[in-house]
Design a protein around this motif. Structure first.
Motif, PDB file in Angstrom:
ATOM      1  N   VAL A  39     -55.761-131.540  -1.703  1.00  0.00           N
ATOM      2  CA  VAL A  39     -55.079-132.771  -2.104  1.00  0.00           C
ATOM      3  C   VAL A  39     -56.131-133.857  -2.264  1.00  0.00           C
ATOM      4  N   MET A  40     -56.212-134.407  -3.467  1.00  0.00           N
ATOM      5  CA  MET A  40     -57.185-135.463  -3.776  1.00  0.00           C
ATOM      6  C   MET A  40     -56.458-136.773  -4.060  1.00  0.00           C
ATOM      7  N   ASN A  41     -57.152-137.889  -3.820  1.00  0.00           N
ATOM      8  CA  ASN A  41     -56.635-139.189  -4.245  1.00  0.00           C
ATOM      9  C   ASN A  41     -57.780-140.024  -4.804  1.00  0.00           C
ATOM     10  N   THR A  42     -57.487-141.257  -5.174  1.00  0.00           N
ATOM     11  CA  THR A  42     -58.513-142.182  -5.696  1.00  0.00           C
ATOM     12  C   THR A  42     -58.504-143.424  -4.812  1.00  0.00           C
ATOM     13  N   PRO A  43     -59.229-143.401  -3.695  1.00  0.00           N
ATOM     14  CA  PRO A  43     -59.074-144.443  -2.683  1.00  0.00           C
ATOM     15  C   PRO A  43     -59.553-145.833  -3.077  1.00  0.00           C
ATOM     16  N   PHE A  44     -60.395-145.952  -4.114  1.00  0.00           N
ATOM     17  CA  PHE A  44     -60.969-147.267  -4.408  1.00  0.00           C
ATOM     18  C   PHE A  44     -60.572-147.831  -5.777  1.00  0.00           C
ATOM     19  N   GLY A  45     -59.748-147.111  -6.521  1.00  0.00           N
ATOM     20  CA  GLY A  45     -59.452-147.529  -7.889  1.00  0.00           C
ATOM     21  C   GLY A  45     -58.586-148.768  -8.017  1.00  0.00           C
ATOM     22  N   ASN A  46     -57.803-149.096  -6.960  1.00  0.00           N
ATOM     23  CA  ASN A  46     -56.862-150.216  -7.045  1.00  0.00           C
ATOM     24  C   ASN A  46     -57.334-151.464  -6.295  1.00  0.00           C
ATOM     25  N   SER A  47     -58.552-151.456  -5.789  1.00  0.00           N
ATOM     26  CA  SER A  47     -58.959-152.494  -4.847  1.00  0.00           C
ATOM     27  C   SER A  47     -58.902-153.897  -5.435  1.00  0.00           C
ATOM     28  N   ILE A  48     -59.522-154.107  -6.595  1.00  0.00           N
ATOM     29  CA  ILE A  48     -59.563-155.445  -7.186  1.00  0.00           C
ATOM     30  C   ILE A  48     -58.162-155.908  -7.554  1.00  0.00           C
ATOM     31  N   THR A  49     -57.379-155.024  -8.136  1.00  0.00           N
ATOM     32  CA  THR A  49     -56.019-155.381  -8.541  1.00  0.00           C
ATOM     33  C   THR A  49     -55.172-155.806  -7.347  1.00  0.00           C
ATOM     34  N   LEU A  89     -51.228-122.696  -7.660  1.00  0.00           N
ATOM     35  CA  LEU A  89     -51.720-124.062  -7.494  1.00  0.00           C
ATOM     36  C   LEU A  89     -52.914-124.139  -6.550  1.00  0.00           C
ATOM     37  N   ARG A  90     -53.992-124.804  -7.010  1.00  0.00           N
ATOM     38  CA  ARG A  90     -55.209-124.953  -6.214  1.00  0.00           C
ATOM     39  C   ARG A  90     -55.517-126.390  -5.842  1.00  0.00           C
ATOM     40  N   VAL A  91     -54.998-127.348  -6.615  1.00  0.00           N
ATOM     41  CA  VAL A  91     -55.326-128.738  -6.351  1.00  0.00           C
ATOM     42  C   VAL A  91     -54.193-129.647  -6.812  1.00  0.00           C
ATOM     43  N   VAL A  92     -53.892-130.633  -5.982  1.00  0.00           N
ATOM     44  CA  VAL A  92     -52.967-131.712  -6.338  1.00  0.00           C
ATOM     45  C   VAL A  92     -53.784-132.997  -6.380  1.00  0.00           C
ATOM     46  N   GLY A  93     -53.689-133.731  -7.477  1.00  0.00           N
ATOM     47  CA  GLY A  93     -54.430-134.991  -7.616  1.00  0.00           C
ATOM     48  C   GLY A  93     -53.483-136.158  -7.733  1.00  0.00           C
ATOM     49  N   ARG A  94     -53.618-137.125  -6.833  1.00  0.00           N
ATOM     50  CA  ARG A  94     -52.767-138.322  -6.841  1.00  0.00           C
ATOM     51  C   ARG A  94     -53.556-139.485  -7.425  1.00  0.00           C
ATOM     52  N   ALA A  95     -53.091-140.023  -8.549  1.00  0.00           N
ATOM     53  CA  ALA A  95     -53.737-141.183  -9.168  1.00  0.00           C
ATOM     54  C   ALA A  95     -53.330-142.425  -8.388  1.00  0.00           C
ATOM     55  N   GLY A  96     -54.101-142.754  -7.373  1.00  0.00           N
ATOM     56  CA  GLY A  96     -53.800-143.851  -6.457  1.00  0.00           C
ATOM     57  C   GLY A  96     -54.226-143.459  -5.065  1.00  0.00           C
ATOM     58  N   ILE A  97     -54.029-144.358  -4.106  1.00  0.00           N
ATOM     59  CA  ILE A  97     -54.498-144.079  -2.742  1.00  0.00           C
ATOM     60  C   ILE A  97     -53.441-143.419  -1.877  1.00  0.00           C
ATOM     61  N   GLY A  98     -52.166-143.807  -2.029  1.00  0.00           N
ATOM     62  CA  GLY A  98     -51.130-143.316  -1.139  1.00  0.00           C
ATOM     63  C   GLY A  98     -50.728-141.881  -1.451  1.00  0.00           C
ATOM     64  N   VAL A  99     -50.656-141.047  -0.422  1.00  0.00           N
ATOM     65  CA  VAL A  99     -50.238-139.653  -0.595  1.00  0.00           C
ATOM     66  C   VAL A  99     -49.002-139.358   0.252  1.00  0.00           C
ATOM     67  N   ASP A 100     -48.167-140.383   0.468  1.00  0.00           N
ATOM     68  CA  ASP A 100     -46.947-140.203   1.243  1.00  0.00           C
ATOM     69  C   ASP A 100     -45.989-139.228   0.565  1.00  0.00           C
ATOM     70  N   ASN A 101     -46.121-139.053  -0.741  1.00  0.00           N
ATOM     71  CA  ASN A 101     -45.220-138.163  -1.475  1.00  0.00           C
ATOM     72  C   ASN A 101     -45.734-136.725  -1.549  1.00  0.00           C
ATOM     73  N   VAL A 102     -46.770-136.423  -0.769  1.00  0.00           N
ATOM     74  CA  VAL A 102     -47.320-135.062  -0.734  1.00  0.00           C
ATOM     75  C   VAL A 102     -47.251-134.538   0.699  1.00  0.00           C
ATOM     76  N   ASP A 103     -46.715-133.343   0.884  1.00  0.00           N
ATOM     77  CA  ASP A 103     -46.683-132.702   2.202  1.00  0.00           C
ATOM     78  C   ASP A 103     -48.065-132.082   2.440  1.00  0.00           C
ATOM     79  N   ILE A 104     -48.949-132.864   3.043  1.00  0.00           N
ATOM     80  CA  ILE A 104     -50.346-132.438   3.202  1.00  0.00           C
ATOM     81  C   ILE A 104     -50.480-131.236   4.131  1.00  0.00           C
ATOM     82  N   PRO A 105     -49.781-131.193   5.287  1.00  0.00           N
ATOM     83  CA  PRO A 105     -49.896-129.981   6.118  1.00  0.00           C
ATOM     84  C   PRO A 105     -49.478-128.714   5.377  1.00  0.00           C
TER      85      PRO A 105
END
Length: 528
Positions: free
Chosen positions: A93-103, A68-84
């Protein structure tokens, strides 16, 4: 061999096709994330893992992920990923910090209206065959004052929508500049004034040590009688027991809550309270938002797996392999200088100036500036990283300036960060020595040399005899061991600084005792 990606949560077919169009072998198994043992058995075959919130990327899973080289979270919260754990294993570890803003902003407005007009309760009553017009007397939004706590990407959209409803908008955000507030058409206020003036309060701030329990009994006591409160941001921002008491007493006329301190919230102290609207964390739940974040994370992961490009990474700086060995110590220095300034900055930052002198001026200063901004913003935002920090700074109206020049002083490389606020300018400078460790060499124009450690105490004081002895006694009596101490002053008897490394956390009562020492001007705990 072509990279292989596992999608273990429900993503759109369009996102799946993004991977396949880029030549990435993709296994779409949307229910696998709910089966921990099956996921654990399968993860070793994949280079990438695309998830939403159902998949828990634990340390155990990461240890089993040999490729495994990359984990991608579709959304902003990464509480379900052990980042350390992911970082230690070299997994991005990637996320999408701005995709949910308007919603999310739209949901907050919907909750605002539902709370003002008691729509859910009125609906339930009417469908039960009752006709209780007098029971459901509402209030108008027009001409009312909306207080927004956190005026970043989502908060600014809420402000725009609220102005369309003819509301007066006031905002509290430590990073909101006067220029950005003027551009948004909002009045910038401090938190106490917001509590006193707002008819409605909506929260749009991340959960950090500074924002946790930002609305408690003391805060509610400062508010108008009959205030209404909306939270579509994060559970933990409101002390739910205190809000329940205020709803029961009528101090708070209504609340609309989308997020809870513990989720799933199958039971909560707010349930059944008078005039409370509750939804199950629906802020990002629209067809458009789910599609947007799914496509975005697929594109980001595909870019990384095929070209090595990194966007919106939580734990990975934007540094090429060629420049990394030389640049990494300076990235750490930039983060530390930014964090130092960020932990000491309480009022809105108007500008941040970065000065690079000597050898560092010829490096990738864009990455260094991003690292400094991430360090500066992290005490307030926490989820910010080197990739997203410049966007967050721009969004808050913080002007970023860079200056590069040849070596002029004693240090081969010299970096200085200056924060400009409405009230003052504060600067901190540092360098990297031959051992590769960052050092602070100047604070507010006062020369000193210090290595920043995990726990520190920063003190400004008047340069008078007896201070060091009293400080040592105060910390010693409190059971706090001093690991190191660096001192500096502008001149004999003038302003002085002490930077103290300690082995234990500084409790509030200990900080009060330090502040009570004669000639101490300010004392603040710092963490790095």
């Amino acid at each position: 061999m072509a990279p292989r990606v596992l999608i273990s949560d429900s993503l759109s077919e369009t996102a799946v096709q993004v991977f396949r169009d880029r030549g990435i072998e993709t296994d779409f198994r949307p229910n696998l994330g709910k089966d921990k043992e099956a996921l654990l058995a399968a993860i070793g075959e994949y280079d990438g893992l695309a998830i939403r919130s159902a998949t828990k990327v634990t340390e155990k899973l990461i240890q089993a992920a040999g490729r495994l080289r990359v984990v991608g979270r579709a959304g902003i919260g990464v509480d379900n990923v052990d980042i350390p754990a992911a970082t230690a294993k070299g997994i991005i570890v990637m996320n999408t910090p701005f995709g949910n803003s308007i919603t999310t902003a739209e949901h907050a407005i919907a909750m605002l209206l539902a709370c003002a007009r008691q729509i859910p309760a009125a609906d339930a009553s009417t469908q039960a065959g009752k006709w209780e017009k007098n029971r459901f007397m509402g209030v108008e939004l027009t001409s009312k004052t909306l207080g927004i706590i956190g005026c970043g990407n989502i908060g600014s959209i809420v402000a725009e929508r609220a102005q369309g409803l003819a509301m007066r908008v006031i905002a509290y955000d430590p990073f909101l500049s006067d220029e950005r507030a003027l551009e948004l058409g909002v009045e910038k206020v401090d938190l106490g004034e917001l509590f006193q003036r707002a008819d409605f309060i909506t929260l749009h701030t991340p959960l950090t040590d500074k924002t946790r329990n930002i609305i408690d009994a003391k805060a509610i006591a400062k508010m108008k009688d009959g205030v209404r409160i909306v939270n579509c941001a994060r559970g933990g921002l409101i002390v739910e027991e205190d809000l329940r008491k205020a709803l029961d007493s009528g101090k708070v006329a209504g609340a609309a809550i989308d997020v809870f301190s513990e989720e799933p919230a199958t039971a909560n102290v707010l349930f059944g309270a008078p005039n409370v609207v509750c939804t199950p964390h629906l802020g990002a739940s629209t067809t458009e938002a789910q599609e947007n974040v799914a496509i975005q994370i697929a594109e980001q992961m595909a870019d990384y797996l095929t070209t090595g490009a990194v966007r919106h990474a939580i734990n990975m700086p934007s540094i090429t392999a060629e420049e990394a060995p030389r640049l990494v110590p300076f990235v750490r220095l930039a983060e530390q200088l930014g964090s130092f300034a960020g932990q000491l900055t309480e009022s809105g930052a108007k500008a941040i100036r970065l000065e690079y002198e000597g050898a560092v001026a010829d490096m990738n200063t864009r990455a260094l500036t991003a690292a400094a901004l991430a360090g500066f913003l992290t005490p307030q935002l926490q989820t910010v990283n080197m990739v997203s920090a410049p966007a967050y700074a721009k969004e808050r109206g913080i002007r970023v300036e860079e200056t590069r020049r040849e070596q002029a002083g004693a240090y081969e490389s010299y970096m200085r960060l200056t924060v400009v606020t409405e009230r003052q300018e504060r600067s901190v400078a540092g360098t990297v020595f031959s051992d590769g460790k960052p050092r602070v060499i100047q604070i507010k124009g006062i020369n000193m040399e210090a290595e920043l450690t995990e726990r520190m105490l920063y003190i400004t004081n008047r340069d008078k005899p007896g201070f060091i002895g009293r400080l040592g006694t105060t910390l010693g009596e409190a059971g706090v061991n001093i690991a190191g101490m660096q001192l500096g002053r502008d001149h004999e008897g003038g302003d002085a600084i002490a930077l103290v490394s300690v082995d234990q956390a500084i409790a509030p009562e200990i900080l009060e005792a330090v502040q009570a020492i004669p000639n101490v001007i300010q004392a603040r705990p710092l963490t790095f």
